[in-house]
Design an enzyme around this catalytic site. Structure first.
Site, mmCIF file in Angstrom:
data_model
loop_
_atom_site.group_PDB
_atom_site.id
_atom_site.type_symbol
_atom_site.label_atom_id
_atom_site.label_comp_id
_atom_site.label_asym_id
_atom_site.label_seq_id
_atom_site.Cartn_x
_atom_site.Cartn_y
_atom_site.Cartn_z
ATOM 1 N N ASN A 8 0.772 -1.145 -0.065
ATOM 2 C CA ASN A 8 0.265 -0.234 -0.047
ATOM 3 C C ASN A 8 0.711 1.419 -0.276
ATOM 4 O O ASN A 8 1.483 2.325 1.652
ATOM 5 C CB ASN A 8 -0.994 -0.351 1.179
ATOM 6 N N LYS A 10 0.115 4.157 -0.092
ATOM 7 C CA LYS A 10 -0.592 5.356 0.509
ATOM 8 C C LYS A 10 -0.566 6.405 -0.758
ATOM 9 O O LYS A 10 -0.707 6.657 -1.874
ATOM 10 C CB LYS A 10 0.225 5.855 2.130
ATOM 11 N N HIS A 93 -9.512 0.977 5.403
ATOM 12 C CA HIS A 93 -8.842 1.541 5.654
ATOM 13 C C HIS A 93 -8.571 2.534 6.885
ATOM 14 O O HIS A 93 -9.345 2.849 7.210
ATOM 15 C CB HIS A 93 -7.040 1.949 5.220
ATOM 16 N N GLU A 95 -6.946 4.421 8.087
ATOM 17 C CA GLU A 95 -6.624 6.052 7.602
ATOM 18 C C GLU A 95 -8.003 6.858 7.391
ATOM 19 O O GLU A 95 -7.889 7.956 6.750
ATOM 20 C CB GLU A 95 -5.238 6.541 7.287
ATOM 21 N N GLU A 165 -5.099 -4.854 11.267
ATOM 22 C CA GLU A 165 -4.298 -3.359 10.774
ATOM 23 C C GLU A 165 -4.238 -3.210 12.311
ATOM 24 O O GLU A 165 -4.982 -1.667 12.364
ATOM 25 C CB GLU A 165 -3.855 -2.513 9.643
ATOM 26 N N GLY A 171 2.294 2.264 10.936
ATOM 27 C CA GLY A 171 3.710 3.710 10.915
ATOM 28 C C GLY A 171 4.765 4.301 12.313
ATOM 29 O O GLY A 171 5.359 4.563 11.873
ATOM 30 N N SER A 209 4.012 -2.291 9.966
ATOM 31 C CA SER A 209 4.986 -2.135 10.982
ATOM 32 C C SER A 209 5.363 -3.258 9.757
ATOM 33 O O SER A 209 7.039 -3.889 10.568
ATOM 34 C CB SER A 209 5.611 -2.097 12.193
HETATM 35 P P1 13P Z 1 2.812 0.240 7.358
HETATM 36 O O1 13P Z 1 3.863 -0.734 7.202
HETATM 37 O O2 13P Z 1 4.131 1.593 7.188
HETATM 38 O O3 13P Z 1 3.089 0.429 9.101
HETATM 39 O O4 13P Z 1 2.051 0.479 7.101
HETATM 40 C C1 13P Z 1 1.173 -0.532 7.272
HETATM 41 C C2 13P Z 1 -0.421 0.543 6.552
HETATM 42 O O5 13P Z 1 -1.405 0.833 7.084
HETATM 43 C C3 13P Z 1 -0.495 -0.575 5.101
HETATM 44 O O6 13P Z 1 -2.075 -1.127 4.864
#
Ligand code: 13P
Length: 254
Positions: A8, A10, A93, A95, A165, A171, A209
């Site tokens: 992803n 993003k 997601h 976010e 997640e 992150g 992560s």
């Molecule tokens: P990270 O791998 O940067 O922690 O992000 C995970 C994520 O949100 C994937 O959709």
């Protein structure tokens, strides 16, 4: 059952950088292995990146509209994504839930749009740190699943993938060390919502992560069937190392 590893990206990368990254990922993926590999770039690049894909790397969209075609400025439908060769859609997601007000109802509507269009849905769920600290993480995640899957049929479940997640692990460099516990709870919940055979054949990915140094350990957990990768997917070497770890985890388990 094959694992899935999805990158992803993003809201990252200008076009030249995105194109270069896609070329590097595809160059590194010249055989099938035990893992289905997908990449979710920013939506403006999807159609242009489609010719870069080979049979071992497919495109995923980071989201889609909750409704069909019409007067919905700025939106794009799951059918439009299907028409340009996209294979799957990330839905719900954290976010999007947290920053763009995506409700459980919107997530359920997006599931329907995606499955009706014939695409695969990667349904994201996860708790925040307050919910985890209060011991409400199972309740939160299982409720998200119940809502999102309320209008999904047993037949459609072979195109549904769940991605767990935990928000506090995204992150941050922190991974959920007890992720197996949540993955097992998710699988048990799928048994209750559908049946044992559907639960057993649904891929449950971990995200948060995940990187080359911890991927094998994560993927070796019995109810983890791959990963949804953020930061580490922005670098082809790291992403390909995670795919390799996924293949290795399956080989070891066989
Ligand atoms: P990270 O791998 O940067 O922690 O992000 C995970 C994520 O949100 C994937 O959709």
């Amino acid at each position: 059952m094959r694992n899935i590893v999805t990158g992803n990206w993003k809201c990252n990368k200008l076009w030249d950088e995105a194109d270069k990254l896609m070329v590097e990922v595809v160059e590194g993926m010249q055989s099938a292995g035990h893992t289905e590999v997908m990449v979710a770039p920013p939506s403006p690049y999807l159609a242009a990146l489609r010719p870069r894909c080979n049979e071992f790397v497919a495109l995923s969209s980071q989201q889609c509209s909750a409704s069909g075609e019409g007067a919905h400025t700025g939106e794009y439908t799951a059918s439009m994504l299907k028409s340009i060769g996209v294979k799957s859609v990330l839905i719900g997601h954290s976010e999007r839930r947290e920053s763009f007000g995506e409700t459980n109802a919107a997530v359920a509507a997006k599931m329907k749009q995606t499955l009706d269009a014939g695409l695969m849905a990667i349904l994201c769920c996860g708790e925040n740190l307050d919910e985890r600290d209060a011991g409400r993480h199972f309740e939160k995640v299982l409720a998200q699943l119940s809502h999102a899957l309320s209008d999904v049929s047993s037949e459609e479940m072979d195109r549904v993938v769940v991605a767990y997640e935990p928000i506090w692990a995204i992150g941050t460099g922190r991974t959920a060390s007890a992720e197996q516990e949540m993955h097992a709870a998710i699988r048990q919940h799928l048994t209750a919502l559908f049946n044992q055979s559907i639960a057993d054949s649904t891929r449950i990915l971990y995200g948060g992560s995940c990187k080359p140094s911890n991927a094998l350990e994560i993927f070796m957990q019995p109810d983890v069937n791959g990963g949804l990768i953020g930061g580490a997917a922005l670098n082809a070497t790291d992403f390909l190392a995670i795919v390799k770890a996924s293949n290795e985890a399956i080989s070891k388990a066989q």
